[in-house]
Enzyme design. Structure first.
Site, mmCIF file in Angstrom:
data_model
loop_
_atom_site.group_PDB
_atom_site.id
_atom_site.type_symbol
_atom_site.label_atom_id
_atom_site.label_comp_id
_atom_site.label_asym_id
_atom_site.label_seq_id
_atom_site.Cartn_x
_atom_site.Cartn_y
_atom_site.Cartn_z
ATOM 1 N N LYS A 125 -8.120 -6.006 -18.361
ATOM 2 C CA LYS A 125 -9.205 -4.908 -18.312
ATOM 3 C C LYS A 125 -10.171 -5.371 -19.406
ATOM 4 O O LYS A 125 -9.867 -6.153 -20.501
ATOM 5 C CB LYS A 125 -8.661 -3.556 -18.682
ATOM 6 C CG LYS A 125 -9.330 -2.363 -18.054
ATOM 7 C CD LYS A 125 -9.176 -2.126 -16.871
ATOM 8 C CE LYS A 125 -10.450 -0.999 -16.365
ATOM 9 N NZ LYS A 125 -10.119 -0.474 -15.045
ATOM 10 N N ASP A 165 -15.950 -0.477 -13.181
ATOM 11 C CA ASP A 165 -15.066 0.678 -13.694
ATOM 12 C C ASP A 165 -16.387 1.443 -14.120
ATOM 13 O O ASP A 165 -17.398 1.340 -13.576
ATOM 14 C CB ASP A 165 -14.195 0.348 -14.855
ATOM 15 C CG ASP A 165 -13.027 1.544 -15.195
ATOM 16 O OD1 ASP A 165 -12.231 1.451 -14.371
ATOM 17 O OD2 ASP A 165 -13.481 2.281 -16.214
HETATM 18 P P1 NDP Z 1 -18.561 6.156 -12.483
HETATM 19 O O1 NDP Z 1 -19.272 5.543 -13.804
HETATM 20 O O2 NDP Z 1 -18.925 5.900 -11.032
HETATM 21 O O3 NDP Z 1 -18.310 7.469 -12.666
HETATM 22 C C1 NDP Z 1 -17.807 8.293 -13.642
HETATM 23 C C2 NDP Z 1 -17.643 9.596 -13.609
HETATM 24 O O4 NDP Z 1 -16.944 10.311 -14.663
HETATM 25 C C3 NDP Z 1 -19.237 10.142 -13.726
HETATM 26 O O5 NDP Z 1 -19.438 11.179 -13.069
HETATM 27 C C4 NDP Z 1 -19.326 10.405 -15.368
HETATM 28 O O6 NDP Z 1 -20.188 11.470 -15.666
HETATM 29 C C5 NDP Z 1 -17.697 11.138 -15.352
HETATM 30 N N1 NDP Z 1 -17.354 10.886 -16.822
HETATM 31 C C6 NDP Z 1 -17.015 9.805 -17.674
HETATM 32 N N2 NDP Z 1 -16.689 9.922 -18.607
HETATM 33 C C7 NDP Z 1 -16.701 11.357 -18.595
HETATM 34 C C8 NDP Z 1 -16.022 12.435 -19.805
HETATM 35 N N3 NDP Z 1 -15.827 11.826 -21.221
HETATM 36 N N4 NDP Z 1 -16.118 13.451 -19.496
HETATM 37 C C9 NDP Z 1 -16.300 14.155 -18.417
HETATM 38 N N5 NDP Z 1 -16.755 13.321 -17.385
HETATM 39 C C10 NDP Z 1 -17.026 11.883 -17.581
HETATM 40 O O7 NDP Z 1 -17.041 5.662 -12.624
HETATM 41 P P2 NDP Z 1 -15.802 5.379 -11.787
HETATM 42 O O8 NDP Z 1 -15.903 6.334 -10.621
HETATM 43 O O9 NDP Z 1 -15.774 3.896 -11.326
HETATM 44 O O10 NDP Z 1 -14.543 5.598 -12.417
HETATM 45 C C11 NDP Z 1 -13.702 6.889 -12.614
HETATM 46 C C12 NDP Z 1 -12.415 6.691 -13.057
HETATM 47 O O11 NDP Z 1 -11.637 6.104 -12.071
HETATM 48 C C13 NDP Z 1 -12.111 5.920 -14.240
HETATM 49 O O12 NDP Z 1 -11.054 6.490 -14.749
HETATM 50 C C14 NDP Z 1 -11.921 4.549 -13.958
HETATM 51 O O13 NDP Z 1 -11.063 3.648 -14.739
HETATM 52 C C15 NDP Z 1 -10.925 4.818 -12.490
HETATM 53 N N6 NDP Z 1 -10.892 3.883 -11.360
HETATM 54 C C16 NDP Z 1 -12.104 3.254 -11.003
HETATM 55 C C17 NDP Z 1 -12.067 2.359 -9.939
HETATM 56 C C18 NDP Z 1 -13.060 1.935 -9.252
HETATM 57 O O14 NDP Z 1 -12.906 1.006 -8.240
HETATM 58 N N7 NDP Z 1 -14.446 2.263 -9.780
HETATM 59 C C19 NDP Z 1 -10.567 1.927 -9.695
HETATM 60 C C20 NDP Z 1 -9.608 2.560 -10.144
HETATM 61 C C21 NDP Z 1 -9.515 3.487 -10.979
HETATM 62 P P3 NDP Z 1 -21.623 10.996 -16.400
HETATM 63 O O15 NDP Z 1 -22.190 10.320 -15.242
HETATM 64 O O16 NDP Z 1 -22.084 12.375 -16.964
HETATM 65 O O17 NDP Z 1 -21.265 10.037 -17.618
#
Ligand code: NDP
Length: 445
Positions: A125, A165
């Site tokens: 990662k 991510d």
């Molecule tokens: P994105 O950047 O696309 O979206 C993240 C979302 O979570 C946004 O809506 C963001 O809000 C919100 N968010 C982030 N940090 C916080 C916080 N501290 N408090 C509240 N809301 C928060 O990321 P992904 O959708 O890709 O990833 C989301 C999760 O899924 C992560 O844990 C990631 O590790 C996991 N994941 C992702 C994969 C992928 O293929 N993308 C694969 C496997 C796991 P804002 O826009 O306001 O920051």
């Protein structure tokens, strides 16, 4: 003191400044106790001591210039955790909260997740404390180019293959790939995944993590004589994982009533209009609060954490780690929530997970439930090697099969090691055994 406790204490002592990493280690190791009892060879070969120590961790300077000519310096990370079953594989996160402990927790989880997919991929990662919010496309490009100018020397399609991510989507992967190709003078398509469709990306990769979460939860519900139809669902996040989890849950007849970003949540009793969310988050890249302008009957609430006060049948935390704590878990149970599908990595604290299990809430753990993203990345690599793309249907069917299989393996491991229905322990055990056995074969390395 037993072996698992000794190694947990070792991690606590050595990595005391990395609370998220310790949390992940504790959660995994705790569920491996019955495995250690049955397999003394793992202790004899110090498998756990070796597994909690990354094979390599890299930290580097990332200098870049903004549109006004101002210079900024961020920190870049790549933790190459385990190559026991394949090249390091795992995403890059760009978020101000990123530090070594966060990257280590994510890399550690990735080892078992990747093993569960049944594909030959090790765990890694990376990321940076760079904040993409409010930056222009050109600033993002210059940051990505600088980041890759250091990282490229540690990558390769059989060495280490990053993906996206939080904060790293198709735009960032494009800039990272462009710079890698430029430095190497080699169109090495399989060195990054999540690429655009026009230059080696795979259909379904964008949807894969969110769809995969819902496929896994569908299997878990089915095994317990339940389903998504007419169930009220709430989802945290409104990024890549959240959007496609929402889309698939709706396809299965669920009523998804709430989603959030880090500033607040939206509530739409008639069901979230996912096309509006896509427009806001994928095209305009703005706040979820904009949703109510398009759908005036919906509500916007500023405190994102009060999302968990809402009444629901199923909750899908798809934002970030430690999104649901013990108090929030209690609230969810009190309000009748009977299933949790972890789309984000480690979205429930360990005490929240324990509470759900003590109260018979079905719990789909992130390692298993969100493995569809990395599994489809491996399918993207396979298509890159063959130089032949598969159709949407082909990739989606393979993803669905993989998620069904991960559910079966997690469920069977839980049964075999005396914790039936505990998919958290089952996923940890099933993921661990393949890696541990590969380590045994490869000697003390
Ligand atoms: P994105 O950047 O696309 O979206 C993240 C979302 O979570 C946004 O809506 C963001 O809000 C919100 N968010 C982030 N940090 C916080 C916080 N501290 N408090 C509240 N809301 C928060 O990321 P992904 O959708 O890709 O990833 C989301 C999760 O899924 C992560 O844990 C990631 O590790 C996991 N994941 C992702 C994969 C992928 O293929 N993308 C694969 C496997 C796991 P804002 O826009 O306001 O920051």
């Amino acid at each position: 003191m037993n072996y698992v406790q000794n190694v947990t204490n070792l991690s606590k002592k050595r990595d005391s400044a990395e609370p998220e990493f310790q949390q992940a280690v504790e959660e995994v190791l705790h569920s491996l106790k019955p495995v250690m009892d049955m397999h003394p060879e793992y202790k004899e070969n110090c498998i756990l001591e070796r597994l909690i120590e990354p094979e390599r961790q890299l930290m580097f300077r990332v200098p870049w210039t903004d549109d006004k000519g101002q210079i900024h310096v961020n920190r870049g990370y790549r933790v190459q955790f385990s190559s026991a079953i394949g090249p390091y594989k795992g995403g890059l996160r760009f978020h101000p909260s990123v530090n070594l402990g966060i990257v280590k927790f994510l890399g550690f989880e990735q080892i078992f997740k990747n093993s569960l997919t049944g594909l030959s991929i090790g765990g890694g990662k990376g990321g940076s404390d760079f904040d993409p919010k409010g930056k222009s496309d050109r600033e993002i490009m210059r940051f990505c180019q600088s980041f890759m100018t250091e990282l490229y020397r540690h990558l390769g399609d059989s060495v280490d293959i990053p993906a996206g991510d939080i904060g790293v989507g198709g735009r960032e992967i494009g800039y990272l790939f462009g710079q890698y190709k430029r430095i190497k003078n080699d169109f090495e398509a399989g060195v990054l995944t999540g690429k655009g469709l026009k230059y080696g990306g795979s259909l379904v990769r964008t949807e894969a993590t969110g769809y995969g979460v819902v496929y896994f939860v569908r299997e878990m519900l089915k095994a317990n004589n339940k389903n998504f139809k007419n169930k009220t669902v709430i989802i945290s996040g409104s990024g890549n994982v959240a959007i496609y989890a929402c889309e698939k849950a709706q396809e299965y007849g669920a009523n998804v009533v709430a989603m959030c970003d880090s500033k607040g949540y939206i509530y739409d009793s008639k069901g979230i209009n996912i096309e509006t969310v896509k427009q806001i988050k994928e095209v305009e890249r703005t706040r979820i609060s904009e949703y109510v302008k398009h759908n005036p009957e919906a509500e916007y609430h500023e405190n994102q954490r009060t999302l968990w006060d809402l009444k629901c049948d199923i909750a899908l935390p798809c934002a970030t780690q430690n999104d649901i704590n013990l108090e929030e878990a209690k609230k969810l149970v009190e309000n009748g929530c009977f299933a949790i599908g972890e789309g984000a990595n480690m979205p429930c604290t360990n005490s929240a997970m324990d509470y759900f299990q003590e109260n018979n809430v079905l719990l789909a753990p992130s390692k298993a439930a969100n493995a569809g993203g990395v599994a489809t990345s491996a399918l993207e690599m396979a298509q890159n090697s063959m130089r032949i793309p598969w159709t949407f249907e082909e990739v989606n069917n393979k993803l669905d099969d993989i998620m069904v299989n991960i559910f079966k393996e997690s469920s069977a491991a839980a049964e075999k090691y005396g914790v039936p229905g505990n998919y958290v322990a089952g996923a940890n055990i099933a993921g661990f055994i393949k890696v541990a056995d590969a380590m045994l074969c490869q000697g003390i390395v």
